[in-house]
Design a protein around this motif. Structure first.
Motif, short mmCIF file in Angstrom:
data_model
loop_
_atom_site.label_atom_id
_atom_site.label_comp_id
_atom_site.label_asym_id
_atom_site.label_seq_id
_atom_site.Cartn_x
_atom_site.Cartn_y
_atom_site.Cartn_z
N LEU A 48 0.83 -1.21 0.00
CA LEU A 48 0.00 0.00 0.00
C LEU A 48 0.87 1.26 0.00
N GLU A 49 1.99 1.23 0.71
CA GLU A 49 2.88 2.38 0.70
C GLU A 49 3.54 2.55 -0.66
N HIS A 50 3.88 1.45 -1.30
CA HIS A 50 4.44 1.51 -2.66
C HIS A 50 3.41 2.12 -3.62
N LEU A 51 2.17 1.68 -3.52
CA LEU A 51 1.11 2.22 -4.36
C LEU A 51 0.91 3.71 -4.08
N ALA A 52 0.94 4.10 -2.82
CA ALA A 52 0.80 5.51 -2.46
C ALA A 52 1.92 6.34 -3.09
N SER A 53 3.14 5.81 -3.05
CA SER A 53 4.27 6.51 -3.67
C SER A 53 4.07 6.68 -5.16
N ARG A 54 3.59 5.62 -5.81
CA ARG A 54 3.34 5.70 -7.26
C ARG A 54 2.23 6.69 -7.57
N ASP A 55 1.17 6.67 -6.78
CA ASP A 55 0.07 7.62 -7.00
C ASP A 55 0.55 9.05 -6.80
N ALA A 58 2.66 10.37 -9.59
CA ALA A 58 1.86 10.67 -10.78
C ALA A 58 0.86 11.80 -10.55
N GLY A 59 0.84 12.36 -9.34
CA GLY A 59 -0.08 13.45 -9.04
C GLY A 59 -1.52 13.01 -8.85
N ARG A 60 -1.69 11.73 -8.49
CA ARG A 60 -3.04 11.18 -8.31
C ARG A 60 -3.40 11.09 -6.83
N PRO A 61 -4.70 11.07 -6.53
CA PRO A 61 -5.13 10.81 -5.15
C PRO A 61 -4.63 9.42 -4.72
N LEU A 62 -4.43 9.25 -3.44
CA LEU A 62 -3.86 8.02 -2.89
C LEU A 62 -4.93 6.94 -2.71
N ARG A 63 -4.90 5.94 -3.57
CA ARG A 63 -5.88 4.85 -3.49
C ARG A 63 -5.80 4.10 -2.17
N SER A 64 -4.63 4.09 -1.57
CA SER A 64 -4.48 3.38 -0.30
C SER A 64 -5.36 3.99 0.79
N ALA A 65 -5.90 5.20 0.57
CA ALA A 65 -6.82 5.82 1.53
C ALA A 65 -8.12 5.02 1.65
N LEU A 66 -8.40 4.16 0.68
CA LEU A 66 -9.62 3.36 0.72
C LEU A 66 -9.55 2.22 1.71
N VAL A 67 -8.35 1.94 2.22
CA VAL A 67 -8.16 0.81 3.14
C VAL A 67 -8.12 1.35 4.56
N ILE A 68 -9.04 0.84 5.38
CA ILE A 68 -9.21 1.37 6.74
C ILE A 68 -9.16 0.26 7.77
N SER A 69 -8.99 0.67 9.00
CA SER A 69 -9.05 -0.24 10.13
C SER A 69 -10.51 -0.57 10.42
N GLN A 70 -10.75 -1.73 10.96
CA GLN A 70 -12.13 -2.07 11.32
C GLN A 70 -12.47 -1.55 12.71
N SER A 71 -11.56 -0.80 13.30
CA SER A 71 -11.82 -0.20 14.61
C SER A 71 -12.90 0.87 14.48
N ALA A 72 -13.30 1.40 15.60
CA ALA A 72 -14.36 2.41 15.61
C ALA A 72 -13.99 3.67 14.83
N SER A 73 -12.71 3.95 14.69
CA SER A 73 -12.29 5.18 14.01
C SER A 73 -12.63 5.16 12.51
N ARG A 74 -12.65 3.97 11.93
CA ARG A 74 -12.90 3.81 10.48
C ARG A 74 -11.91 4.62 9.65
N LEU A 75 -10.68 4.72 10.15
CA LEU A 75 -9.60 5.42 9.47
C LEU A 75 -8.49 4.42 9.16
N PRO A 76 -7.61 4.76 8.23
CA PRO A 76 -6.42 3.93 8.05
C PRO A 76 -5.57 3.97 9.33
N ARG A 77 -4.67 3.04 9.43
CA ARG A 77 -3.75 3.02 10.57
C ARG A 77 -2.81 4.22 10.49
#
Length: 119
Positions: A48-55, A58-77
């Motif tokens: 996911l970090e490699h993908l974020a670097s590639r995004d 390339a000036g693209r939004p970070l797709r890895s933002a779509l992956v979240i913790s199942q904790s109550a925060s519902r945010l990425p780690r």
């Protein structure tokens, strides 16, 4: 940590389906889908970090933002926010309100962006 070409493509495919459905995906469900060898979470994080670097490169939004913790925060780690900081995309406390609002905005950008098929 390395993943196979097939697992990389499965990661991209899972994120694309998730993006098109305008949903989020938990780390756990992604781990189950990709069937990564131990240490699976470390391997997934690296991918996911490699993908974020590639995004970011390339000036693209970070797709890895779509992956979240199942904790109550519902945010990425917090490592996601650390990576976004290193990429110059996020500045602030990964545990604070800045993280919540930045993540929501980044997810919206991901939903609205059409990624090229070849990544």
């Amino acid at each position: 940590m390395r993943i196979s070409r097939a697992q990389w493509q499965a990661l991209l495919d899972a994120l694309e389906v998730t993006r098109r459905e305008r949903k989020l995906l938990t780390y756990r469900s992604l781990l189950e889908r990709l069937q990564l060898a131990t240490p699976a979470m470390l391997t997934l994080t690296s991918a996911l970090e490699h993908l974020a670097s590639r995004d970011a490169e390339a000036g693209r939004p970070l797709r890895s933002a779509l992956v979240i913790s199942q904790s109550a925060s519902r945010l990425p780690r917090s490592g996601f926010f650390d990576c976004a900081k290193r990429l110059g995309r996020f500045s602030g406390d990964p545990e604070g309100a800045a993280a919540v609002s930045w993540h929501a905005a980044e997810v919206a950008r991901v939903f609205d962006f059409d990624y090229p098929e070849a990544t």
